[in-house]
Design an enzyme around this catalytic site. Structure first.
Site, mmCIF file in Angstrom:
data_model
loop_
_atom_site.group_PDB
_atom_site.id
_atom_site.type_symbol
_atom_site.label_atom_id
_atom_site.label_comp_id
_atom_site.label_asym_id
_atom_site.label_seq_id
_atom_site.Cartn_x
_atom_site.Cartn_y
_atom_site.Cartn_z
ATOM 1 N N HIS A 116 14.455 5.772 51.277
ATOM 2 C CA HIS A 116 15.635 6.073 50.453
ATOM 3 C C HIS A 116 16.205 4.852 49.742
ATOM 4 O O HIS A 116 17.204 4.971 49.020
ATOM 5 C CB HIS A 116 16.735 6.714 51.309
ATOM 6 C CG HIS A 116 16.387 8.099 51.779
ATOM 7 N ND1 HIS A 116 16.150 9.139 50.918
ATOM 8 C CD2 HIS A 116 16.213 8.614 53.031
ATOM 9 C CE1 HIS A 116 15.854 10.246 51.610
ATOM 10 N NE2 HIS A 116 15.881 9.939 52.900
ATOM 11 N N ARG A 171 11.114 1.056 57.089
ATOM 12 C CA ARG A 171 10.943 2.507 57.156
ATOM 13 C C ARG A 171 10.050 2.872 55.973
ATOM 14 O O ARG A 171 10.451 2.681 54.809
ATOM 15 C CB ARG A 171 12.263 3.264 57.056
ATOM 16 C CG ARG A 171 11.919 4.771 56.878
ATOM 17 C CD ARG A 171 13.043 5.698 57.135
ATOM 18 N NE ARG A 171 14.097 5.654 56.142
ATOM 19 C CZ ARG A 171 15.150 6.461 56.177
ATOM 20 N NH1 ARG A 171 15.276 7.353 57.141
ATOM 21 N NH2 ARG A 171 16.101 6.364 55.272
ATOM 22 N N GLU A 197 13.959 13.993 63.338
ATOM 23 C CA GLU A 197 15.034 14.408 62.432
ATOM 24 C C GLU A 197 14.877 15.849 61.965
ATOM 25 O O GLU A 197 15.252 16.180 60.846
ATOM 26 C CB GLU A 197 15.177 13.433 61.257
ATOM 27 C CG GLU A 197 13.898 12.996 60.588
ATOM 28 C CD GLU A 197 14.134 11.948 59.494
ATOM 29 O OE1 GLU A 197 15.279 11.640 59.156
ATOM 30 O OE2 GLU A 197 13.129 11.447 58.958
ATOM 31 N N ASP A 257 19.434 14.132 58.594
ATOM 32 C CA ASP A 257 18.432 15.179 58.389
ATOM 33 C C ASP A 257 18.395 16.118 59.584
ATOM 34 O O ASP A 257 18.202 17.332 59.418
ATOM 35 C CB ASP A 257 17.048 14.560 58.161
ATOM 36 C CG ASP A 257 16.889 14.088 56.725
ATOM 37 O OD1 ASP A 257 17.270 14.842 55.818
ATOM 38 O OD2 ASP A 257 16.391 12.972 56.518
HETATM 39 C C1 3PY Z 1 18.867 10.425 58.672
HETATM 40 O O1 3PY Z 1 19.983 10.352 59.194
HETATM 41 O O2 3PY Z 1 18.273 11.479 58.427
HETATM 42 C C2 3PY Z 1 18.180 9.197 58.304
HETATM 43 O O3 3PY Z 1 17.044 9.258 57.921
HETATM 44 C C3 3PY Z 1 18.939 7.919 58.379
HETATM 45 O O4 3PY Z 1 18.416 6.956 57.562
HETATM 46 MG MG MG Z 2 16.317 11.104 57.409
#
Ligand code: 3PY
Ligand code: MG
Length: 253
Positions: A37, A62, A138, A164
């Site tokens: 991101h 990441r 996530e 997420d």
């Molecule tokens: C999330 O909270 O989904 C993330 O990927 C944080 O970077």
């Molecule tokens: Mg995320």
């Protein structure tokens, strides 16, 4: 009171090498370049890794997705940890861990480039043991498959993406943590403990990070570089605005 050993991880979303270097010197244990991101592509990610390794923090990335070619390039560029988004089952987790390890354990191709400069001439001998692999949990599917994911041979840790995860559980991202996410986090901590692997989380700020330390996290990320800048700007501005009005209001623009 005795203190637990918990790693503090900074998170780079801007394309500033200077900010990455400053955060590496700021006292964080690790600094993570966010290629998923963050507002930059892989070429900038490489120079951000160079900036981080000018200071003492461990450089991590990441990656943008589960992609062996991208992961290999980031490791060749000197990343010592990879946080892989959206690992939803054990098979994806095995592919991820394999992409981070040289054969015969994994599938990483030889060509360590900057890894050799940064890690030293014996880099290849110790890379499989020193590169950290973090699978991001996530989604609801990841929670359903959490035990199998955590059991994957060679996985070093699971890392919670609370936003997420919240959306996947039908909640809103950001703001106060929904009880369903908190419950999932409690379970993730237990599963990680039982498997002897690490557990970490992205957090919205220092209070959320403190909360996650209390929940048993081994690594916390208290927001990203832009949120640090925004928070500091807001704090300083609010002190000034308590005493003054906007010049643009007063001058009628
Ligand atoms: C999330 O909270 O989904 C993330 O990927 C944080 O970077
Ligand atoms: Mg995320």
């Amino acid at each position: 009171m005795s203190k637990r050993l918990v790693a503090a991880n900074a998170w780079i979303s801007s394309d500033s090498r200077y900010a990455a270097e400053a955060l590496s010197y700021a006292g964080f244990d690790s600094v993570t370049v966010d290629l998923q991101h963050g507002m930059f592509g892989i070429d900038t990610a490489v120079s951000l890794l160079q900036a981080i390794s000018a200071g003492p923090a461990v450089p991590m990335v990441r990656c943008s997705r589960l992609d062996g070619a991208e992961i290999g390039k980031l490791l060749d560029a000197g990343a010592y940890g990879i946080i892989c988004p959206s690992i939803d089952d054990a098979e994806q987790c095995r592919d991820f861990v394999g992409a981070c390890r040289y054969p015969p354990v994994g599938t990483r191709s030889f060509g360590p480039s900057r890894g050799l400069l940064y890690g030293g001439p014996d880099y290849v001998d110790h890379a499989n043991d020193s590169v950290l692999t973090w699978a991001m949990i996530e989604s609801r599917s990841a929670l359903d498959n959490l035990d199998e994911i955590a059991a994957v041979e060679g996985l070093d840790g699971i890392y919670i993406g609370p936003n997420d995860l919240a959306m996947s559980l039908g909640e809103r991202p950001g703001g106060a943590m929904p009880e369903s996410v908190r419950e999932a986090i409690r379970r993730a901590v237990q599963v990680a403990r039982a498997r002897g692997i690490f557990v970490g989380a992205f957090c919205g700020g220092e209070d959320a990070a403190a909360d996650m330390v209390d929940c048993g996290m081994d690594l916390v990320t208290p927001g990203n570089d832009i949120s640090f800048l925004r928070d500091a700007a807001n704090r300083r501005l609010s002190v000034i605005r308590r005493l003054t009005t906007l010049v643009s209001d007063a001058s009628g623009y």
